[in-house]
Scaffold this motif. Structure first.
Motif, PDB file in Angstrom:
ATOM      1  N   VAL A  21       0.767  -1.396  -0.038  1.00  0.00           N
ATOM      2  CA  VAL A  21       0.059  -0.083   0.000  1.00  0.00           C
ATOM      3  C   VAL A  21       1.171   1.235  -0.052  1.00  0.00           C
ATOM      4  CG1 VAL A  21      -1.702   1.169   1.236  1.00  0.00           C
ATOM      5  CG2 VAL A  21      -2.053  -1.168   1.188  1.00  0.00           C
ATOM      6  N   MET A  22       1.930   1.216   1.044  1.00  0.00           N
ATOM      7  CA  MET A  22       2.900   2.423   1.000  1.00  0.00           C
ATOM      8  C   MET A  22       3.415   2.720  -0.778  1.00  0.00           C
ATOM      9  SD  MET A  22       4.041   4.597   2.850  1.00  0.00           S
ATOM     10  CE  MET A  22       5.201   5.724   3.405  1.00  0.00           C
ATOM     11  N   GLU A  23       3.770   1.600  -1.320  1.00  0.00           N
ATOM     12  CA  GLU A  23       4.316   1.729  -2.763  1.00  0.00           C
ATOM     13  C   GLU A  23       3.399   2.364  -3.640  1.00  0.00           C
ATOM     14  OE1 GLU A  23       6.742   1.695  -5.726  1.00  0.00           O
ATOM     15  OE2 GLU A  23       7.246   1.137  -3.844  1.00  0.00           O
ATOM     16  N   SER A  24       1.926   2.231  -3.472  1.00  0.00           N
ATOM     17  CA  SER A  24       1.128   2.592  -4.352  1.00  0.00           C
ATOM     18  C   SER A  24       0.550   4.091  -3.685  1.00  0.00           C
ATOM     19  CB  SER A  24      -0.308   1.696  -4.387  1.00  0.00           C
ATOM     20  OG  SER A  24      -0.851   1.993  -3.023  1.00  0.00           O
ATOM     21  N   ILE A  25       0.994   4.537  -2.732  1.00  0.00           N
ATOM     22  CA  ILE A  25       0.552   5.769  -2.153  1.00  0.00           C
ATOM     23  C   ILE A  25       1.838   6.918  -2.513  1.00  0.00           C
ATOM     24  CG2 ILE A  25      -0.272   7.405  -0.245  1.00  0.00           C
ATOM     25  CD1 ILE A  25      -1.504   4.790   0.709  1.00  0.00           C
ATOM     26  N   VAL A  26       2.871   6.770  -1.903  1.00  0.00           N
ATOM     27  CA  VAL A  26       4.174   7.675  -2.144  1.00  0.00           C
ATOM     28  C   VAL A  26       5.437   7.008  -2.305  1.00  0.00           C
ATOM     29  CG1 VAL A  26       3.054   9.566  -0.644  1.00  0.00           C
ATOM     30  CG2 VAL A  26       4.384   7.780   0.543  1.00  0.00           C
ATOM     31  N   SER A  27       5.404   5.775  -2.355  1.00  0.00           N
ATOM     32  CA  SER A  27       6.634   4.793  -2.287  1.00  0.00           C
ATOM     33  C   SER A  27       7.423   4.888  -1.303  1.00  0.00           C
ATOM     34  CB  SER A  27       7.411   5.270  -3.694  1.00  0.00           C
ATOM     35  OG  SER A  27       6.763   4.880  -4.783  1.00  0.00           O
ATOM     36  N   CYS A  28       8.014   6.084  -0.910  1.00  0.00           N
ATOM     37  CA  CYS A  28       8.571   6.208   0.436  1.00  0.00           C
ATOM     38  C   CYS A  28       8.956   7.675   0.768  1.00  0.00           C
ATOM     39  CB  CYS A  28      10.285   5.558   0.140  1.00  0.00           C
ATOM     40  SG  CYS A  28      11.218   6.495  -1.095  1.00  0.00           S
ATOM     41  N   VAL A  29       9.495   8.275   1.682  1.00  0.00           N
ATOM     42  CA  VAL A  29       9.535   9.591   2.316  1.00  0.00           C
ATOM     43  C   VAL A  29      10.816   9.828   1.883  1.00  0.00           C
ATOM     44  CG1 VAL A  29       9.294  11.139   4.186  1.00  0.00           C
ATOM     45  CG2 VAL A  29       7.788   9.016   4.306  1.00  0.00           C
ATOM     46  N   ALA A  30      10.902  11.159   1.556  1.00  0.00           N
ATOM     47  CA  ALA A  30      12.065  11.913   1.205  1.00  0.00           C
ATOM     48  C   ALA A  30      13.255  11.794   2.091  1.00  0.00           C
ATOM     49  CB  ALA A  30      12.137  13.468   1.058  1.00  0.00           C
ATOM     50  N   SER A  31      14.471  11.404   1.668  1.00  0.00           N
ATOM     51  CA  SER A  31      15.787  11.046   2.392  1.00  0.00           C
ATOM     52  C   SER A  31      15.847  12.059   3.487  1.00  0.00           C
ATOM     53  CB  SER A  31      16.673  10.706   1.879  1.00  0.00           C
ATOM     54  OG  SER A  31      16.635   9.575   0.806  1.00  0.00           O
ATOM     55  N   PRO A  32      16.046  13.542   2.941  1.00  0.00           N
ATOM     56  CA  PRO A  32      16.680  14.531   4.080  1.00  0.00           C
ATOM     57  C   PRO A  32      15.675  14.732   5.313  1.00  0.00           C
ATOM     58  CG  PRO A  32      16.713  15.533   1.600  1.00  0.00           C
ATOM     59  CD  PRO A  32      16.194  13.895   1.609  1.00  0.00           C
ATOM     60  N   SER A  33      14.209  14.629   4.868  1.00  0.00           N
ATOM     61  CA  SER A  33      13.330  14.530   5.962  1.00  0.00           C
ATOM     62  C   SER A  33      13.621  13.480   7.032  1.00  0.00           C
ATOM     63  CB  SER A  33      11.857  14.674   5.546  1.00  0.00           C
ATOM     64  OG  SER A  33      11.441  15.836   4.746  1.00  0.00           O
ATOM     65  N   GLN A  34      13.783  12.272   6.529  1.00  0.00           N
ATOM     66  CA  GLN A  34      14.044  11.095   7.238  1.00  0.00           C
ATOM     67  C   GLN A  34      15.289  11.262   8.374  1.00  0.00           C
ATOM     68  OE1 GLN A  34      13.119   7.191   6.139  1.00  0.00           O
ATOM     69  NE2 GLN A  34      12.732   7.878   4.136  1.00  0.00           N
ATOM     70  N   TYR A  35      16.528  11.954   7.700  1.00  0.00           N
ATOM     71  CA  TYR A  35      17.636  12.190   8.451  1.00  0.00           C
ATOM     72  C   TYR A  35      17.451  13.244   9.336  1.00  0.00           C
ATOM     73  CZ  TYR A  35      20.097   8.411   6.064  1.00  0.00           C
ATOM     74  OH  TYR A  35      20.728   7.241   5.543  1.00  0.00           O
ATOM     75  N   ALA A  36      16.798  14.267   9.177  1.00  0.00           N
ATOM     76  CA  ALA A  36      16.305  15.330   9.936  1.00  0.00           C
ATOM     77  C   ALA A  36      15.822  14.793  11.326  1.00  0.00           C
ATOM     78  CB  ALA A  36      15.506  16.482   9.261  1.00  0.00           C
ATOM     79  N   ALA A  37      14.692  14.099  10.894  1.00  0.00           N
ATOM     80  CA  ALA A  37      13.823  13.273  11.976  1.00  0.00           C
ATOM     81  C   ALA A  37      14.581  12.345  12.810  1.00  0.00           C
ATOM     82  CB  ALA A  37      12.503  12.472  11.337  1.00  0.00           C
ATOM     83  N   LEU A  38      15.735  11.809  12.367  1.00  0.00           N
ATOM     84  CA  LEU A  38      16.240  10.980  13.243  1.00  0.00           C
ATOM     85  C   LEU A  38      17.299  11.870  13.926  1.00  0.00           C
ATOM     86  CD1 LEU A  38      17.513   8.095  13.926  1.00  0.00           C
ATOM     87  CD2 LEU A  38      19.328   8.584  11.926  1.00  0.00           C
ATOM     88  N   ALA A  39      17.580  12.929  13.655  1.00  0.00           N
ATOM     89  CA  ALA A  39      18.525  13.791  14.416  1.00  0.00           C
ATOM     90  C   ALA A  39      17.406  14.208  15.562  1.00  0.00           C
ATOM     91  CB  ALA A  39      19.131  14.873  13.696  1.00  0.00           C
ATOM     92  N   ALA A  40      16.408  14.696  15.251  1.00  0.00           N
ATOM     93  CA  ALA A  40      15.506  15.315  16.275  1.00  0.00           C
ATOM     94  C   ALA A  40      15.151  14.208  17.398  1.00  0.00           C
ATOM     95  CB  ALA A  40      13.829  15.604  15.513  1.00  0.00           C
ATOM     96  N   LEU A  41      14.805  12.947  16.900  1.00  0.00           N
ATOM     97  CA  LEU A  41      14.438  11.985  17.960  1.00  0.00           C
ATOM     98  C   LEU A  41      15.605  11.555  18.899  1.00  0.00           C
ATOM     99  CD1 LEU A  41      12.071   9.634  15.517  1.00  0.00           C
ATOM    100  CD2 LEU A  41      11.339  10.852  17.704  1.00  0.00           C
ATOM    101  N   THR A  42      16.849  11.591  18.201  1.00  0.00           N
ATOM    102  CA  THR A  42      17.886  10.845  18.889  1.00  0.00           C
ATOM    103  C   THR A  42      18.859  11.887  19.611  1.00  0.00           C
ATOM    104  OG1 THR A  42      19.297  10.657  16.939  1.00  0.00           O
ATOM    105  CG2 THR A  42      17.846   8.859  17.701  1.00  0.00           C
ATOM    106  N   GLY A  43      18.556  13.299  18.980  1.00  0.00           N
ATOM    107  CA  GLY A  43      19.555  14.226  19.990  1.00  0.00           C
ATOM    108  C   GLY A  43      18.788  15.049  20.997  1.00  0.00           C
ATOM    109  N   PRO A  44      19.454  16.059  21.356  1.00  0.00           N
ATOM    110  CA  PRO A  44      19.008  16.791  22.630  1.00  0.00           C
ATOM    111  C   PRO A  44      17.363  17.065  22.319  1.00  0.00           C
ATOM    112  CG  PRO A  44      21.017  17.822  21.779  1.00  0.00           C
ATOM    113  CD  PRO A  44      20.538  16.631  20.930  1.00  0.00           C
TER     114      PRO A  44
END
Length: 384
Positions: free
Chosen positions: A260-283
């Motif tokens: 289903v994910m493939e049929s809607i957006v395939s995947c989320v943009a890489s820069p947003s994912q790495y920014a999110a990772l920093a938000a969750l794991t950083g200060p």
């Protein structure tokens, strides 16, 4: 020109956007109608997104997101809710709205009914209609503190009901479901074999009460899990424009989720994912600062409403106040907020944006600058 599909023609106007866009076209307007965090993003979050672009990591990611981010979402959920979930159950989505569409796409067939709160966030109804499903509002009454009652919900269940939507902390109400009520509602879903979609966008912002996810009580026998949990970083970390969130699903659905994910957006943009990772794991200073700011704004705004004799629901969570302006709105709060904007230069979200029970009420966003919030509320007509 051929006609659009009927289910598209029937999607109503979002009254929040209607008043907000009118305010954006009004010079000097104070915009209290939309929930947009107003703090600069932490430097380490911005750097992580830009570093992804600098190293040209701009290819497709797995449908479900980069593994480190899925694990970061799972770890945060485990720590806060005590849920025994692993990263395989976490799907990175293009904002919580896409996550809600994703979950409903999995669960609803044409003609199915979905139970949504009234008042509740407008896209619960809009999204289900786009899927040819039928939204059925369950009442949240002022005299009950806008809390759901299981008997009211059960009275609406038919042989076509498939999904129960829960939202805590609530947008627009700021209401928070207790642990006892959360257990009751999940048990009701079990008794009637319903799926549950739990919208927890504001889970980081509760005041003197805990946030309790229905997923905490999900599980039991194999095949009994039924809760989809929608999370976002838009509110928690102010990443509204990066469009990043997560959908936590019951076990055993991984391949279907990928399809289903493939049929809607395939995947989320890489820069947003790495920014999110920093938000969750950083200060976590941003979250702590935002929490304190929203709480202080809530208290300051409540004092203004008290001084004017305007009733409101005490907000135990999120960053909104739900206020009763029926003494001024004349039975049509949608028209009144447009008039109030024109006459006073202040935009408030009309309660009817969130359902019929919202008539006579407005949602006040508490997330902006305090001086603008208090100035806007000072222009409200008092209740004699």
């Amino acid at each position: 020109m051929p006609e659009l599909a009927a289910h598209v023609r029937d999607v109503p106007v979002n009254q929040i956007r209607e008043i907000t866009e009118a305010a954006w076209c009004t010079p000097g307007a104070l915009v209290l109608s939309i929930g947009e965090p107003g703090f600069p993003l932490p430097r380490h979050v911005l750097d992580a997104g830009m570093a992804c672009l600098d190293r040209d990591e701009t290819n497709y990611t797995p449908n479900a997101g980069i593994p480190a981010l899925r694990e970061a979402f799972a770890a945060r959920f485990r720590a806060q809710q005590g849920c025994d979930i692993n990263a395989d159950r976490v799907y990175v989505v293009d904002g919580a709205q896409q996550g809600l569409h994703f979950a409903m796409s999995l669960l609803l067939s044409p003609g199915d009914e979905i139970l949504i709160p009234n008042p509740g966030y407008p896209t619960f109804a809009m999204t289900s209609r786009l899927l040819n499903a039928v939204p059925v509002g369950y009442p949240l009454y002022p005299e009950q503190g806008f809390q759901p009652r299981t008997r009211d919900i059960e009275a609406l269940i038919t042989d076509r009901t498939r999904v129960l939507v829960l939202n805590s902390p609530s947008n627009p109400l700021g209401a928070v479901l207790s642990e006892e009520l959360t257990r009751e509602l999940l048990e009701l879903a079990r008794q009637h074999d319903l799926w549950v979609i739990s919208d927890e966008c504001y889970e980081a912002f509760t005041y003197d009460v805990p946030h309790v996810s229905p997923a905490r009580f999900d599980g039991g026998l194999p095949g009994e899990a039924r809760v989809f949990t929608s999370l976002t970083l838009s509110k928690t970390y102010g990443l509204t424009g990066l469009r990043i969130g997560a959908l936590v699903c019951p076990p055993g659905l991984e391949q279907k989720m990928n399809n289903v994910m493939e049929s809607i957006v395939s995947c989320v943009a890489s820069p947003s994912q790495y920014a999110a990772l920093a938000a969750l794991t950083g200060p976590q200073d941003y979250v702590q600062h935002a929490h304190g700011h929203y709480r202080a704004n809530r208290d300051a705004a409540s004092a203004v409403l008290d001084s004017k004799g305007i009733p409101y629901l005490k907000a135990d969570g999120a960053f909104y106040l739900w206020a009763d302006v029926s003494h001024a709105s004349g039975g049509d709060v949608r028209v009144w907020v447009r008039r109030f904007l024109a006459e006073s230069g202040v935009a408030l979200a009309p309660g009817t944006a969130f359902g019929s029970i919202g008539e006579g009420w407005v949602r006040i966003a508490l997330c902006g600058k305090r001086e603008e919030l208090l100035e806007g509320l000072s222009r409200l007509p008092g209740r004699l």
